[in-house]
Scaffold this motif. Structure first.
Motif, mmCIF file in Angstrom:
data_model
loop_
_atom_site.group_PDB
_atom_site.id
_atom_site.type_symbol
_atom_site.label_atom_id
_atom_site.label_comp_id
_atom_site.label_asym_id
_atom_site.label_seq_id
_atom_site.Cartn_x
_atom_site.Cartn_y
_atom_site.Cartn_z
ATOM 1 N N ILE A 161 0.838 -1.203 0.000
ATOM 2 C CA ILE A 161 0.000 0.000 0.000
ATOM 3 C C ILE A 161 0.874 1.255 0.000
ATOM 4 C CG2 ILE A 161 -1.638 1.356 1.365
ATOM 5 C CD1 ILE A 161 -2.866 -1.335 2.262
ATOM 6 N N ILE A 162 1.961 1.234 0.743
ATOM 7 C CA ILE A 162 2.891 2.366 0.716
ATOM 8 C C ILE A 162 3.381 2.604 -0.704
ATOM 9 C CG2 ILE A 162 5.174 3.144 1.483
ATOM 10 C CD1 ILE A 162 4.557 1.608 4.147
ATOM 11 N N ASN A 163 3.678 1.530 -1.416
ATOM 12 C CA ASN A 163 4.097 1.675 -2.811
ATOM 13 C C ASN A 163 2.952 2.173 -3.689
ATOM 14 O OD1 ASN A 163 6.209 1.249 -4.906
ATOM 15 N ND2 ASN A 163 4.654 -0.147 -5.726
ATOM 16 N N ASP A 164 1.724 1.793 -3.355
ATOM 17 C CA ASP A 164 0.573 2.309 -4.113
ATOM 18 C C ASP A 164 0.456 3.823 -3.961
ATOM 19 O OD1 ASP A 164 -0.180 -0.204 -5.052
ATOM 20 O OD2 ASP A 164 -1.640 -0.547 -3.452
ATOM 21 N N PHE A 165 0.730 4.334 -2.759
ATOM 22 C CA PHE A 165 0.741 5.790 -2.581
ATOM 23 C C PHE A 165 1.828 6.423 -3.449
ATOM 24 C CE2 PHE A 165 -1.799 5.259 1.338
ATOM 25 C CZ PHE A 165 -2.607 6.379 1.271
ATOM 26 N N ARG A 166 3.002 5.807 -3.478
ATOM 27 C CA ARG A 166 4.084 6.334 -4.323
ATOM 28 C C ARG A 166 3.673 6.363 -5.782
ATOM 29 N NH1 ARG A 166 7.092 4.836 -8.015
ATOM 30 N NH2 ARG A 166 6.269 2.706 -7.894
ATOM 31 N N GLN A 167 3.107 5.245 -6.256
ATOM 32 C CA GLN A 167 2.708 5.170 -7.660
ATOM 33 C C GLN A 167 1.571 6.142 -7.957
ATOM 34 O OE1 GLN A 167 4.284 3.144 -10.143
ATOM 35 N NE2 GLN A 167 3.169 4.725 -11.290
ATOM 36 N N GLY A 168 0.647 6.289 -7.014
ATOM 37 C CA GLY A 168 -0.433 7.251 -7.209
ATOM 38 C C GLY A 168 0.086 8.663 -7.349
ATOM 39 N N ALA A 169 1.095 9.013 -6.539
ATOM 40 C CA ALA A 169 1.699 10.343 -6.639
ATOM 41 C C ALA A 169 2.395 10.525 -7.983
ATOM 42 C CB ALA A 169 2.686 10.550 -5.498
ATOM 43 N N ALA A 170 3.120 9.501 -8.420
ATOM 44 C CA ALA A 170 3.778 9.573 -9.731
ATOM 45 C C ALA A 170 2.746 9.723 -10.843
ATOM 46 C CB ALA A 170 4.627 8.320 -9.952
ATOM 47 N N ASN A 171 1.659 8.985 -10.750
ATOM 48 C CA ASN A 171 0.610 9.069 -11.770
ATOM 49 C C ASN A 171 -0.037 10.459 -11.777
ATOM 50 O OD1 ASN A 171 1.096 6.391 -12.333
ATOM 51 N ND2 ASN A 171 -0.750 5.617 -11.331
ATOM 52 N N ALA A 172 -0.187 11.053 -10.593
ATOM 53 C CA ALA A 172 -0.768 12.390 -10.511
ATOM 54 C C ALA A 172 0.102 13.412 -11.236
ATOM 55 C CB ALA A 172 -0.956 12.793 -9.052
ATOM 56 N N ILE A 173 1.396 13.340 -11.030
ATOM 57 C CA ILE A 173 2.292 14.265 -11.724
ATOM 58 C C ILE A 173 2.258 14.002 -13.228
ATOM 59 C CG2 ILE A 173 4.669 15.059 -11.940
ATOM 60 C CD1 ILE A 173 3.159 15.858 -9.308
ATOM 61 N N ALA A 174 2.187 12.726 -13.611
ATOM 62 C CA ALA A 174 2.076 12.393 -15.044
ATOM 63 C C ALA A 174 0.794 12.949 -15.633
ATOM 64 C CB ALA A 174 2.132 10.873 -15.222
ATOM 65 N N ALA A 175 -0.255 13.071 -14.816
ATOM 66 C CA ALA A 175 -1.529 13.608 -15.285
ATOM 67 C C ALA A 175 -1.548 15.135 -15.287
ATOM 68 C CB ALA A 175 -2.665 13.081 -14.411
ATOM 69 N N GLY A 176 -0.478 15.764 -14.849
ATOM 70 C CA GLY A 176 -0.385 17.215 -14.934
ATOM 71 C C GLY A 176 -0.685 17.969 -13.656
#
Length: 371
Positions: A161-176
């Motif tokens: 889940i900690i990694n899911d938060f990391r990936q979610g943050a990365a995806n958010a930046i990728a989304a602008g």
């Protein structure tokens, strides 16, 4: 109001963002995604762009995984389609001159069996919350249903889940997005780890305050490492007690966490304040303790008027004030507050969750109302 606000309309530097004023749009669940898949839509892009005059928009809570979902039609940030959908939103907001953070969310036990293959949400401990979540039926109507008893997370699942938060943050930046806010409030997963009433673990994630804060700390560390401290904020709810979260040690845990967050250098802490009539009042002593513990920006949210927002900034107990329901009904809220203009009333509650443009993008701004 007898006097136009001044402090609310001073500029502010938040991380690497220059905010034109201090009126923030608070995160509000609206459940307008496209199905299947909980995909952000063109209508959502319009909704947020209408409110781009906010000093900063913080989006509705957005699940970092399917496991993290707790309500019908809430958006995700864990698939390419989610990223593409949110990219429409950020583009529309930026074109309108706005700034926008995505709120990252894992609900933990605040969920429903219909979202989980084995019918069980997850949590620090297998304790059923005294809570309900909004579940839609086949016709986009919905009702509040009881949360079931969750199952306790294993250590390896916590790490995932900690990694899911990391990936979610990365995806958010990728989304602008300009940054992310981690949802650590209101009885959701991070808050569940913080409190003894919901966390009965005996391993490194339970027991004393440092152990109960460990999950929050590791989530923030991995998000900061991924997107940068200046792009990271967190929402906390020190005096929220409903949903079985009434823990006498909650304040000590949150102040301990604030000192950890200060060392990480994140952009802000966003305080949720209860806004019902007999809710507990946040004492000034806590606000000053938080100032002493955390040197970043402090956002407050909780049924603030313009005058009340002025006063808390003037007292140096907060830097920014977030407005929810007022922003829901008034897309040009900063202009109305600055010029002491009449506010639109919110439409019936049935338009809050699910549905179409009614009660969502059909609230007029001042120019539309005048015409």
């Amino acid at each position: 109001m007898n006097q136009k606000p001044v402090n609310l309309f001073n500029t502010f530097q938040l991380g690497n963002l220059h905010l034109p004023h201090r009126v923030i749009m608070a995160p509000m669940t609206r459940s307008r995604t496209a199905q299947p898949g909980d995909i952000p839509t063109d209508l959502m892009a319009k909704y947020y762009a209408q409110r781009a005059s906010a000093g900063l928009i913080i989006t509705e809570a957005t699940q970092i995984s399917q496991q993290g979902k707790g309500y019908s039609f809430t958006p995700g940030i864990h698939t390419p389609k989610h990223i593409d959908g949110w990219r429409k939103v950020t583009k529309a907001v930026h074109q309108a001159g706005g700034r926008i953070f995505l709120q990252l969310w894992h609900v933990g036990r605040m969920s429903h069996e219909s979202f989980h293959a084995n019918g069980q949400p997850v949590a620090p401990s297998a304790i059923q919350p005294d809570a309900r979540v909004w579940i839609a039926d086949g016709n986009s109507a919905g009702q509040m249903l009881d949360c079931p008893t969750p199952r306790e997370l294993a250590i390896n699942e916590i790490k995932a889940i900690i990694n899911d938060f990391r990936q979610g943050a990365a995806n958010a930046i990728a989304a602008g997005f300009d940054g992310v806010e981690i949802h650590g409030a209101n009885g959701y997963l991070i808050d569940q780890f913080l409190r003894r009433t919901s966390n009965k673990r005996t391993d490194i994630y339970g027991g004393d305050i440092p152990n109960r804060v460990r999950f929050l700390e590791e989530v923030v560390e991995t998000v900061v490492a991924e997107v940068g401290k200046e792009r990271t904020g967190i929402r906390l709810a020190p005096y929220i007690t409903q949903r079985g979260m009434n823990d006498p040690e909650a304040i000590d845990a949150i102040l301990y966490a604030a000192r950890k967050l200060d060392r990480m250098g994140i952009a802000y802490i966003h305080l949720v304040e209860a806004d019902w009539d007999d809710a507990p009042v946040i004492p000034e002593s806590f606000r000053r303790d938080l100032r002493d513990s955390f040197s970043g920006a402090i956002i407050v949210a909780g049924n603030y008027t313009a005058a009340k927002g002025e006063a808390i900034i003037d007292a140096d107990l907060a830097d920014l004030v977030a407005y929810g329901r007022w922003f829901l009904a008034n897309p040009d809220l900063p202009y109305r507050l600055q010029h002491d203009l009449e506010l639109n009333e919110m439409k019936e509650r049935a338009t809050l969750f699910g549905g179409d443009a009614e009660g969502y993008t059909d609230y007029p701004d001042c120019q539309e109302k005048a015409s």
